[in-house]
Design a protein around this motif. Structure first.
Motif, PDB file in Angstrom:
ATOM      1  N   ILE A 198      15.764 -65.702  93.207  1.00  0.00           N
ATOM      2  CA  ILE A 198      16.386 -64.529  93.911  1.00  0.00           C
ATOM      3  C   ILE A 198      17.228 -63.969  93.002  1.00  0.00           C
ATOM      4  N   HIS A 199      17.986 -64.495  92.214  1.00  0.00           N
ATOM      5  CA  HIS A 199      18.853 -63.927  91.382  1.00  0.00           C
ATOM      6  C   HIS A 199      18.133 -63.404  90.020  1.00  0.00           C
ATOM      7  N   GLU A 200      17.029 -63.787  89.588  1.00  0.00           N
ATOM      8  CA  GLU A 200      16.416 -63.218  88.656  1.00  0.00           C
ATOM      9  C   GLU A 200      15.790 -61.996  89.101  1.00  0.00           C
ATOM     10  N   ALA A 201      15.331 -62.154  90.249  1.00  0.00           N
ATOM     11  CA  ALA A 201      14.813 -60.654  90.983  1.00  0.00           C
ATOM     12  C   ALA A 201      15.791 -59.608  90.891  1.00  0.00           C
ATOM     13  N   TYR A 202      17.263 -59.970  91.274  1.00  0.00           N
ATOM     14  CA  TYR A 202      18.204 -59.183  91.278  1.00  0.00           C
ATOM     15  C   TYR A 202      18.287 -58.580  89.858  1.00  0.00           C
ATOM     16  N   LEU A 203      18.518 -59.353  88.944  1.00  0.00           N
ATOM     17  CA  LEU A 203      18.762 -58.919  87.386  1.00  0.00           C
ATOM     18  C   LEU A 203      17.304 -57.910  87.138  1.00  0.00           C
ATOM     19  N   HIS A 204      16.284 -58.237  87.484  1.00  0.00           N
ATOM     20  CA  HIS A 204      15.353 -57.477  87.258  1.00  0.00           C
ATOM     21  C   HIS A 204      15.209 -56.055  87.808  1.00  0.00           C
ATOM     22  N   ALA A 205      15.588 -56.118  89.053  1.00  0.00           N
ATOM     23  CA  ALA A 205      15.786 -54.679  89.650  1.00  0.00           C
ATOM     24  C   ALA A 205      16.730 -53.802  89.241  1.00  0.00           C
ATOM     25  N   THR A 206      17.861 -54.487  88.727  1.00  0.00           N
ATOM     26  CA  THR A 206      18.936 -53.649  88.265  1.00  0.00           C
ATOM     27  C   THR A 206      18.946 -53.239  86.803  1.00  0.00           C
ATOM     28  N   GLY A 207      18.203 -54.150  86.007  1.00  0.00           N
ATOM     29  CA  GLY A 207      18.331 -53.958  84.435  1.00  0.00           C
ATOM     30  C   GLY A 207      19.236 -54.681  83.860  1.00  0.00           C
ATOM     31  N   HIS A 208      20.258 -55.348  84.380  1.00  0.00           N
ATOM     32  CA  HIS A 208      21.123 -56.231  84.060  1.00  0.00           C
ATOM     33  C   HIS A 208      20.727 -57.409  83.498  1.00  0.00           C
ATOM     34  N   SER A 209      21.287 -58.080  82.566  1.00  0.00           N
ATOM     35  CA  SER A 209      21.650 -59.366  82.218  1.00  0.00           C
ATOM     36  C   SER A 209      22.536 -60.160  82.856  1.00  0.00           C
ATOM     37  N   ASP A 210      22.663 -61.532  82.932  1.00  0.00           N
ATOM     38  CA  ASP A 210      23.781 -62.114  83.327  1.00  0.00           C
ATOM     39  C   ASP A 210      25.255 -61.812  82.744  1.00  0.00           C
ATOM     40  N   LEU A 211      25.320 -61.280  81.341  1.00  0.00           N
ATOM     41  CA  LEU A 211      26.402 -60.891  80.709  1.00  0.00           C
ATOM     42  C   LEU A 211      26.761 -59.414  81.005  1.00  0.00           C
ATOM     43  N   ASP A 212      25.898 -58.578  81.509  1.00  0.00           N
ATOM     44  CA  ASP A 212      26.040 -57.226  81.867  1.00  0.00           C
ATOM     45  C   ASP A 212      27.079 -57.276  83.239  1.00  0.00           C
ATOM     46  N   LEU A 213      26.626 -58.068  83.995  1.00  0.00           N
ATOM     47  CA  LEU A 213      27.217 -58.168  85.682  1.00  0.00           C
ATOM     48  C   LEU A 213      28.571 -57.959  85.415  1.00  0.00           C
ATOM     49  N   PRO A 214      29.138 -57.458  86.223  1.00  0.00           N
ATOM     50  CA  PRO A 214      30.756 -56.989  86.386  1.00  0.00           C
ATOM     51  C   PRO A 214      31.376 -58.607  86.920  1.00  0.00           C
ATOM     52  N   TYR A 215      30.556 -59.147  87.600  1.00  0.00           N
ATOM     53  CA  TYR A 215      31.077 -60.521  88.050  1.00  0.00           C
ATOM     54  C   TYR A 215      30.100 -61.424  88.142  1.00  0.00           C
ATOM     55  N   GLY A 216      30.060 -62.593  88.120  1.00  0.00           N
ATOM     56  CA  GLY A 216      28.711 -63.723  88.304  1.00  0.00           C
ATOM     57  C   GLY A 216      28.187 -63.581  90.068  1.00  0.00           C
ATOM     58  N   ASN A 217      27.074 -63.298  89.930  1.00  0.00           N
ATOM     59  CA  ASN A 217      26.261 -62.964  91.432  1.00  0.00           C
ATOM     60  C   ASN A 217      26.564 -64.472  92.394  1.00  0.00           C
ATOM     61  N   ILE A 218      27.154 -64.101  93.579  1.00  0.00           N
ATOM     62  CA  ILE A 218      26.911 -65.272  94.482  1.00  0.00           C
ATOM     63  C   ILE A 218      25.552 -65.333  95.108  1.00  0.00           C
ATOM     64  N   VAL A 219      24.739 -66.085  94.801  1.00  0.00           N
ATOM     65  CA  VAL A 219      23.515 -66.112  95.518  1.00  0.00           C
ATOM     66  C   VAL A 219      23.320 -67.554  96.408  1.00  0.00           C
ATOM     67  N   ALA A 220      23.445 -67.376  97.668  1.00  0.00           N
ATOM     68  CA  ALA A 220      23.907 -68.678  98.491  1.00  0.00           C
ATOM     69  C   ALA A 220      22.803 -68.879  99.809  1.00  0.00           C
ATOM     70  N   LEU A 221      21.859 -69.827  99.645  1.00  0.00           N
ATOM     71  CA  LEU A 221      21.097 -70.193 100.733  1.00  0.00           C
ATOM     72  C   LEU A 221      21.722 -71.032 101.779  1.00  0.00           C
ATOM     73  N   ASN A 222      21.496 -71.163 103.215  1.00  0.00           N
ATOM     74  CA  ASN A 222      22.126 -71.796 104.094  1.00  0.00           C
ATOM     75  C   ASN A 222      23.594 -72.231 103.890  1.00  0.00           C
ATOM     76  N   GLU A 223      23.687 -73.613 104.179  1.00  0.00           N
ATOM     77  CA  GLU A 223      25.101 -74.106 104.098  1.00  0.00           C
ATOM     78  C   GLU A 223      25.807 -73.344 102.640  1.00  0.00           C
ATOM     79  N   HIS A 224      25.121 -73.237 101.805  1.00  0.00           N
ATOM     80  CA  HIS A 224      26.038 -72.531 100.579  1.00  0.00           C
ATOM     81  C   HIS A 224      26.481 -71.490 100.650  1.00  0.00           C
ATOM     82  N   ALA A 225      26.338 -70.524 101.773  1.00  0.00           N
ATOM     83  CA  ALA A 225      26.914 -69.400 101.995  1.00  0.00           C
ATOM     84  C   ALA A 225      28.619 -69.902 102.504  1.00  0.00           C
ATOM     85  N   ALA A 226      28.719 -71.072 102.959  1.00  0.00           N
ATOM     86  CA  ALA A 226      29.984 -71.514 103.138  1.00  0.00           C
ATOM     87  C   ALA A 226      31.164 -71.734 102.258  1.00  0.00           C
ATOM     88  N   VAL A 227      30.509 -71.581 101.017  1.00  0.00           N
ATOM     89  CA  VAL A 227      31.555 -71.703  99.779  1.00  0.00           C
ATOM     90  C   VAL A 227      31.748 -70.145  99.200  1.00  0.00           C
TER      91      VAL A 227
END
Length: 444
Positions: A198-227
């Motif tokens: 999912i994160h890679e799909a986000y990067l592809h659509a935005t044209g960003h790399s991980d280093l270009d992002l303004p902050y590290g993406n939070i990509v959370a499925l299920n219980e991980h959304a509680a963090v």
């Protein structure tokens, strides 16, 4: 509007932006007794006992003046009454790709000196004496050691909360870019893909790399959304795709967007929770107006979210009582948002005024990042949420208020982690708020 038209708009708006920055600098220098402003872009840092550089983040004070986010070992020089000067370091380097020659709309409004080494840059800096030098101590060049005068930095940071027309257009561009990623990420969730995919799909659509992002993406499925700041992106698939929370932004010429969405996958109870948070979030966005104390928006968020908990039967208690006893904070433990701009958590959120002092958070709300009264052209995030965080729920179980909680319903909703919905909203003088995030989704 296509990309060329948007950059043409930036070119038209940049001269007024530069005039605003020079006027702010003039006032700060005059009041502090300094003759000039020197701002370092920054320098690469290296991992300990290694020759690999750490990711570079440009000095935000530097990119306020120039749309240059990757330029190291360079300087902005401003002396009142003179054009700003950029000492632009373009190394002669065949190991790495050096910066492109100076180009773009900004070059017509500043003087540019191209140098090949940091040492050469030092020869083009004016005298360090009576200079306000902004940067990290390790960026010093000879006797040009950053002194970061508190009055100068405080004045400039305080003023930065109000965005110029140029900055607002950049932030609209960043919102559009992020929305492309959010739409792609939701589709990847619907297809049953992993957090990493999912994160890679986000990067592809935005044209960003991980280093270009303004902050590290939070990509959370299920219980991980509680963090709240979930920092992993797992490759493996969960047993089911029950819920998906994505907190992800983008950047345009150094300005950030910061958007969160939460999606369910068919459970009616969880969807009712999402819809309830959405209603509260939209009402809070409408409060973003000049003259409004941001602390009041935060307290209103607690009351509105408590009503959602009550209406869904999660907590059988008056909403006001939930807020008074701190029960609402079990489910909503963070602040309602923050200033946004050159930095995701932009500066001077607690400043009482341009000359210093701070405005306290409301008692019992230690994580709020903004306490100022909103002014025209402030851009803030509005990001209420309701979460089922095991350690906080354990604390609630030990309190008398636990008797009012439907723990069977809590157990069910805990499998979805939680909900957060976040938009970037501008306070507009004489009109309703501008919701940069919703406008970008509507345009998409």
């Amino acid at each position: 509007m296509n990309a060329d038209a948007r950059h043409a708009t930036l070119a038209q708006l940049y001269p007024d932006h530069l005039r605003t920055l020079t006027a702010r600098a003039d006032a700060a220098l005059d009041d502090s007794g300094f003759d000039r402003l020197l701002i370092a872009s920054g320098r690469l840092r290296y991992a300990f006992h290694d020759d690999n550089p750490l990711p570079f983040k440009v000095n935000p004070s530097f990119k306020a003046w120039l749309p240059l986010s990757d330029l190291t070992d360079s300087w902005l020089v401003y002396e009142p009454g003179r054009r700003p000067k950029v000492i632009y370091c373009q190394p002669a380097d065949y190991w790495h790709l050096p910066p492109s020659p100076p180009q773009g709309y900004w070059t017509a409004h500043v003087d540019v000196v191209v140098v090949r080494t940091p040492e050469e840059a030092a020869r083009h800096l004016p005298a360090a004496e009576r200079s306000a030098i902004i940067g990290e101590p390790e960026w010093a060049l000879g006797d040009h050691v950053p002194n970061n005068p508190a009055l100068v930095i405080g004045r400039l940071a305080y003023a930065r909360a109000a965005k110029t027309a140029y900055e607002l257009e950049a932030m609209r561009m960043a919102s559009r870019r992020a929305v492309r990623g959010h739409r792609a990420a939701e589709q990847a969730f619907r297809e049953g893909r992993s957090e990493r995919a999912i994160h890679e799909a986000y990067l592809h659509a935005t044209g960003h790399s991980d280093l270009d992002l303004p902050y590290g993406n939070i990509v959370a499925l299920n219980e991980h959304a509680a963090v709240l700041h979930y920092q992993h992106q797992r490759h493996d698939l969960p047993d089911a795709h029950r819920s998906f929370l994505i907190d992800a932004g983008a950047q345009a010429i150094g300005y950030a967007s910061d958007i969160t969405r939460t999606h369910g996958n068919g459970d009616a109870t969880f969807q009712a929770l999402v819809d309830g948070v959405e209603r509260v979030q939209q009402a809070l966005c409408d409060r973003v107006r000049p003259g409004v104390d941001y602390r009041d928006i935060h307290l209103a968020a607690h009351l509105g979210l408590a009503e959602v908990l009550r209406d869904l039967g999660v907590v059988r208690m008056d909403a006001g009582r939930m807020v008074e006893t701190g029960v609402s904070a079990t489910f909503f433990p963070h602040g309602i948002g923050h200033l946004l701009g050159l930095q995701v958590h932009d500066v001077a959120g607690f400043a009482a005024g341009p000359d210093g002092g701070s405005i306290d958070r409301p008692a019992g709300h230690p994580f709020l990042r903004l306490t100022r009264v909103l002014e025209a052209d402030f851009v803030v995030t509005i990001e209420p949420g309701l979460y089922f965080i095991p350690m906080l729920l354990d604390g609630l179980r030990a309190r008398p208020e636990a008797a009012g909680v439907d723990w069977t319903l809590v157990e069910h909703l805990s499998r979805f982690g939680g909900v957060r919905i976040e938009d970037n909203v501008r306070a507009v003088a004489g009109a309703g708020p501008e919701n940069l995030s919703r406008d970008a989704f509507a345009e998409a």
